[in-house]
Design a protein around this motif. Structure first.
Motif, PDB file in Angstrom:
ATOM      1  N   GLU A  92       0.801  -1.209  -0.133  1.00 10.10           N
ATOM      2  CA  GLU A  92       0.095   0.117   0.024  1.00 10.10           C
ATOM      3  C   GLU A  92       1.043   1.221  -0.009  1.00 10.10           C
ATOM      4  OE1 GLU A  92      -2.381  -3.371   1.618  1.00 10.10           O
ATOM      5  OE2 GLU A  92      -0.269  -2.450   2.269  1.00 10.10           O
ATOM      6  N   ALA A  93       2.191   1.254   0.693  1.00 12.06           N
ATOM      7  CA  ALA A  93       2.772   2.467   0.745  1.00 12.06           C
ATOM      8  C   ALA A  93       4.200   2.101   0.667  1.00 12.06           C
ATOM      9  CB  ALA A  93       2.612   3.269   1.960  1.00 12.06           C
ATOM     10  N   GLY A  94       5.178   2.809   0.613  1.00  5.00           N
ATOM     11  CA  GLY A  94       6.597   2.904   0.561  1.00  5.00           C
ATOM     12  C   GLY A  94       7.456   4.257   0.957  1.00  5.00           C
ATOM     13  N   TYR A  95       8.365   3.878   1.794  1.00  9.66           N
ATOM     14  CA  TYR A  95       9.341   5.124   2.007  1.00  9.66           C
ATOM     15  C   TYR A  95      10.447   5.025   1.270  1.00  9.66           C
ATOM     16  CZ  TYR A  95      10.919   8.659   5.312  1.00  9.66           C
ATOM     17  OH  TYR A  95      11.369   9.782   5.657  1.00  9.66           O
ATOM     18  N   THR A  96      10.481   6.359   0.254  1.00  8.57           N
ATOM     19  CA  THR A  96      11.820   6.059  -0.594  1.00  8.57           C
ATOM     20  C   THR A  96      12.089   7.414  -1.143  1.00  8.57           C
ATOM     21  OG1 THR A  96      12.576   5.024  -2.263  1.00  8.57           O
ATOM     22  CG2 THR A  96      10.380   5.210  -2.483  1.00  8.57           C
ATOM     23  N   SER A  97      13.084   7.711  -1.927  1.00  6.95           N
ATOM     24  CA  SER A  97      13.179   8.827  -2.765  1.00  6.95           C
ATOM     25  C   SER A  97      13.087   8.523  -4.129  1.00  6.95           C
ATOM     26  CB  SER A  97      14.802   9.206  -2.574  1.00  6.95           C
ATOM     27  OG  SER A  97      15.145   9.487  -1.181  1.00  6.95           O
ATOM     28  N   ALA A  98      12.219   9.637  -4.655  1.00  4.09           N
ATOM     29  CA  ALA A  98      11.748   9.459  -6.354  1.00  4.09           C
ATOM     30  C   ALA A  98      13.176   9.458  -7.226  1.00  4.09           C
ATOM     31  CB  ALA A  98      11.194  10.733  -6.380  1.00  4.09           C
ATOM     32  N   SER A 107      11.771  13.730 -14.695  1.00 10.21           N
ATOM     33  CA  SER A 107      11.034  14.702 -13.995  1.00 10.21           C
ATOM     34  C   SER A 107      10.967  14.258 -12.512  1.00 10.21           C
ATOM     35  CB  SER A 107       9.907  14.996 -14.424  1.00 10.21           C
ATOM     36  OG  SER A 107       9.768  15.461 -15.717  1.00 10.21           O
ATOM     37  N   LEU A 108      11.053  12.727 -12.159  1.00  7.31           N
ATOM     38  CA  LEU A 108      11.116  12.413 -10.656  1.00  7.31           C
ATOM     39  C   LEU A 108      12.024  13.236  -9.835  1.00  7.31           C
ATOM     40  CD1 LEU A 108      10.215   8.909 -11.416  1.00  7.31           C
ATOM     41  CD2 LEU A 108       8.865  10.271 -10.040  1.00  7.31           C
ATOM     42  N   ALA A 109      13.341  13.528 -10.618  1.00 10.05           N
ATOM     43  CA  ALA A 109      14.195  14.158  -9.853  1.00 10.05           C
ATOM     44  C   ALA A 109      13.921  15.468  -8.937  1.00 10.05           C
ATOM     45  CB  ALA A 109      15.469  14.552 -10.869  1.00 10.05           C
ATOM     46  N   LEU A 110      13.021  16.161  -9.608  1.00  5.92           N
ATOM     47  CA  LEU A 110      12.522  17.350  -8.699  1.00  5.92           C
ATOM     48  C   LEU A 110      11.976  17.001  -7.444  1.00  5.92           C
ATOM     49  CD1 LEU A 110      12.322  18.074 -12.296  1.00  5.92           C
ATOM     50  CD2 LEU A 110      11.710  20.280 -11.212  1.00  5.92           C
ATOM     51  N   ALA A 111      11.206  15.878  -7.674  1.00  7.61           N
ATOM     52  CA  ALA A 111      10.446  15.709  -6.447  1.00  7.61           C
ATOM     53  C   ALA A 111      11.419  15.319  -5.248  1.00  7.61           C
ATOM     54  CB  ALA A 111       9.574  14.639  -6.408  1.00  7.61           C
ATOM     55  N   THR A 112      12.555  14.952  -5.603  1.00 10.55           N
ATOM     56  CA  THR A 112      13.702  14.765  -4.485  1.00 10.55           C
ATOM     57  C   THR A 112      14.615  15.920  -4.253  1.00 10.55           C
ATOM     58  OG1 THR A 112      13.831  12.531  -4.786  1.00 10.55           O
ATOM     59  CG2 THR A 112      15.453  13.242  -3.541  1.00 10.55           C
ATOM     60  N   CYS A 113      15.308  16.164  -5.188  1.00  9.89           N
ATOM     61  CA  CYS A 113      16.338  17.562  -5.107  1.00  9.89           C
ATOM     62  C   CYS A 113      17.107  17.457  -6.688  1.00  9.89           C
ATOM     63  CB  CYS A 113      17.278  17.369  -4.201  1.00  9.89           C
ATOM     64  SG  CYS A 113      18.352  16.017  -4.165  1.00  9.89           S
ATOM     65  N   LYS A 333       9.942  26.426 -14.046  1.00  9.14           N
ATOM     66  CA  LYS A 333       9.162  26.820 -12.679  1.00  9.14           C
ATOM     67  C   LYS A 333      10.042  26.916 -11.541  1.00  9.14           C
ATOM     68  CE  LYS A 333       4.468  25.939 -14.596  1.00  9.14           C
ATOM     69  NZ  LYS A 333       4.064  27.327 -14.773  1.00  9.14           N
ATOM     70  N   TRP A 334      10.692  25.742 -11.353  1.00  7.32           N
ATOM     71  CA  TRP A 334      11.489  25.331 -10.157  1.00  7.32           C
ATOM     72  C   TRP A 334      12.767  26.389 -10.233  1.00  7.32           C
ATOM     73  CZ3 TRP A 334      16.597  24.086 -10.060  1.00  7.32           C
ATOM     74  CH2 TRP A 334      17.000  23.690  -8.924  1.00  7.32           C
ATOM     75  N   ASP A 335      13.293  26.689 -11.462  1.00  8.36           N
ATOM     76  CA  ASP A 335      14.463  27.469 -11.486  1.00  8.36           C
ATOM     77  C   ASP A 335      14.064  28.937 -11.187  1.00  8.36           C
ATOM     78  OD1 ASP A 335      17.323  27.364 -11.624  1.00  8.36           O
ATOM     79  OD2 ASP A 335      17.024  28.277 -13.801  1.00  8.36           O
ATOM     80  N   ALA A 336      13.090  29.308 -11.699  1.00  4.69           N
ATOM     81  CA  ALA A 336      12.441  30.752 -11.517  1.00  4.69           C
ATOM     82  C   ALA A 336      12.503  30.942  -9.905  1.00  4.69           C
ATOM     83  CB  ALA A 336      11.341  31.045 -12.169  1.00  4.69           C
ATOM     84  N   TYR A 337      11.742  29.713  -9.132  1.00 12.44           N
ATOM     85  CA  TYR A 337      11.567  29.877  -7.730  1.00 12.44           C
ATOM     86  C   TYR A 337      12.952  29.852  -7.138  1.00 12.44           C
ATOM     87  CZ  TYR A 337       9.599  28.899  -3.199  1.00 12.44           C
ATOM     88  OH  TYR A 337       9.273  29.172  -1.872  1.00 12.44           O
ATOM     89  N   ARG A 338      13.850  29.269  -7.391  1.00  8.88           N
ATOM     90  CA  ARG A 338      15.182  28.930  -6.675  1.00  8.88           C
ATOM     91  C   ARG A 338      15.816  30.528  -6.983  1.00  8.88           C
ATOM     92  NH1 ARG A 338      20.372  28.742  -8.661  1.00  8.88           N
ATOM     93  NH2 ARG A 338      19.581  28.876 -10.815  1.00  8.88           N
ATOM     94  N   ILE A 339      15.863  30.980  -8.303  1.00  5.71           N
ATOM     95  CA  ILE A 339      16.560  32.264  -8.526  1.00  5.71           C
ATOM     96  C   ILE A 339      16.115  33.346  -7.437  1.00  5.71           C
ATOM     97  CG2 ILE A 339      17.045  33.943  -9.904  1.00  5.71           C
ATOM     98  CD1 ILE A 339      17.166  31.933 -12.048  1.00  5.71           C
ATOM     99  N   GLU A 340      14.691  33.419  -7.463  1.00  2.00           N
ATOM    100  CA  GLU A 340      14.081  34.599  -6.664  1.00  2.00           C
ATOM    101  C   GLU A 340      14.580  34.207  -5.140  1.00  2.00           C
ATOM    102  OE1 GLU A 340      10.185  36.627  -6.809  1.00  2.00           O
ATOM    103  OE2 GLU A 340       9.824  34.847  -6.144  1.00  2.00           O
TER     104      GLU A 340
END
Length: 363
Positions: A92-98, A107-113, A333-340
């Motif tokens: 039902e669930a798992g604990y892991t890094s995308a 695109s899964l990389a963005l969910a982790t870092c 979108k992520w990069d614009a947020y990071r720069i600001e």
């Protein structure tokens, strides 16, 4: 009629009515049992401990009606196959890094870092108020899971090396254990990246199968014993400024949950995200002191190496974006947020932090 007996009888009846009117919370809620394998060794009491923390809080908040049985890597599924098992409905669930599953969707990389990314404070604000979770939801949907942010290690170290890294040329041909896009970036500079689960790193480093390895930071690295087989400990871990770990829930299991249990999971995972980050901040400094006292040689990546890695990172993002429209859209979108955020915190916090670091060293 005996007046005293009548009063006593009335009082007993009232007490009985009150008992009946008070709900038994545990029996009033549906009883649910989930299985939740994870990617992190049981020996790591902060990474695996956070998985335990989530299960404990869910049970506490539902009076034991919602139970999550947790497992370490290999007990149900291998460390790097947790998301696959959750998406397929095997658990039902798992604990892991995308970012362990980038082969399915970059695109899964963005969910982790992402390399040269967000600090833990910036990451949380991005997830909760910057639109991050909404963007990641569409990526997870394709994998048959719902991802809930449920842990963050904070800034990581740059890893353990058998030899010193003085120039960019020292990276060429280096066999290095690393997860996520950091391996792709270093590959552009000649590194041979290896992705290994936590339990497999030490044996590979000890036998010389790899020349270096990164994991998390001093506390966990000391537990895994890397200092015994590689003397040079580098910083910073520019590829993992603040990796987020998720509780991944099978999409059908999530939809079947009562609304109050969904709220419980969200609350427990939010607590866990901050619990992990705070605990690492407490345990890492003394672990670093112990490592240095035992002979570990601390090194900063040379500026030349950092600049080469930053340039290679930006080139890599452009290449991935050119071949994947979703990644390009999400990364913009992520990069614009990071720069600001970087510009704002440079004024608001970094200036004071840098001053305090120098002032404290001069005391």
């Amino acid at each position: 009629m005996n007046r005293r007996r009548l009063i006593a009888s009335g009082a007993a009846g009232a007490a009985g009515a009150a008992t009946l009117a008070t709900p038994n919370l545990a029996s009033a809620q549906p009883r649910i049992r989930w299985r939740c394998p994870g990617s992190f060794p049981k020996s790591l009491d902060t990474l695996y401990g956070t998985q335990e923390f989530i299960a404990k809080r869910v049970s506490e908040m539902t009076d034991g009606a919602f139970q999550i049985q947790i497992f370490g890597p290999g007990e149900v599924v291998p460390a790097l196959q947790v998301m696959d098992a959750v998406g397929a409905g095997n658990v039902e669930a798992g604990y892991t890094s995308a970012y362990y599953y980038l082969g399915k969707d970059p695109s899964l990389a963005l969910a982790t870092c992402l390399p040269f990314g967000l600090s833990s404070r910036q990451h949380w604000s991005w997830l909760t108020h910057g639109g991050g979770r909404e963007l990641y939801a569409e990526v997870y949907r394709d994998q048959g899971v719902v991802g809930i942010p449920a842990g963050n290690t904070g800034s990581q170290m740059g890893g353990w090396f058998r030899k010193e890294i003085r120039t960019v040329d020292d990276l060429k041909g280096l066999k290095f254990r690393i997860a996520g896009f950091g391996g792709n970036v270093l590959g552009k500079l000649g590194v041979i990246a290896q992705q290994l689960g936590g339990p497999d790193i030490y044996p590979a480093l000890e036998r010389g199968v790899i020349d270096g390895a990164e994991w998390v930071g001093p506390y966990d690295d000391e537990k895994l014993g890397f200092q015994r087989v590689a003397p040079f400990y580098y910083y910073p871990g520019w590829w993992e400024y603040s990796p987020s770990i998720d509780l991944m829930v099978n999409a059908r299991a999530w939809e079947a949950l009562p609304a109050q249990y969904k709220a419980v999971l969200e609350s427990a995972c939010a607590e866990a995200w901050h619990w992990m980050a705070a605990r690492y901040d407490v345990v890492n400094p003394p672990a670093m002191r112990r490592l240095l006292a035992s002979g570990t040689q601390l090194r900063g990546f040379p500026r030349e190496v950092m600049q080469a890695c930053y340039r290679a990172t930006q080139e890599f993002y452009a290449e991935v974006g050119a071949g994947n429209a979703r990644f390009k859209r999400l990364h913009e979108k992520w990069d614009a947020y990071r720069i600001e955020q970087t510009q704002w915190l440079r004024v608001a916090e970094d200036s004071l932090g840098n001053f305090l670091a120098v002032a404290t060293a001069q005391r």
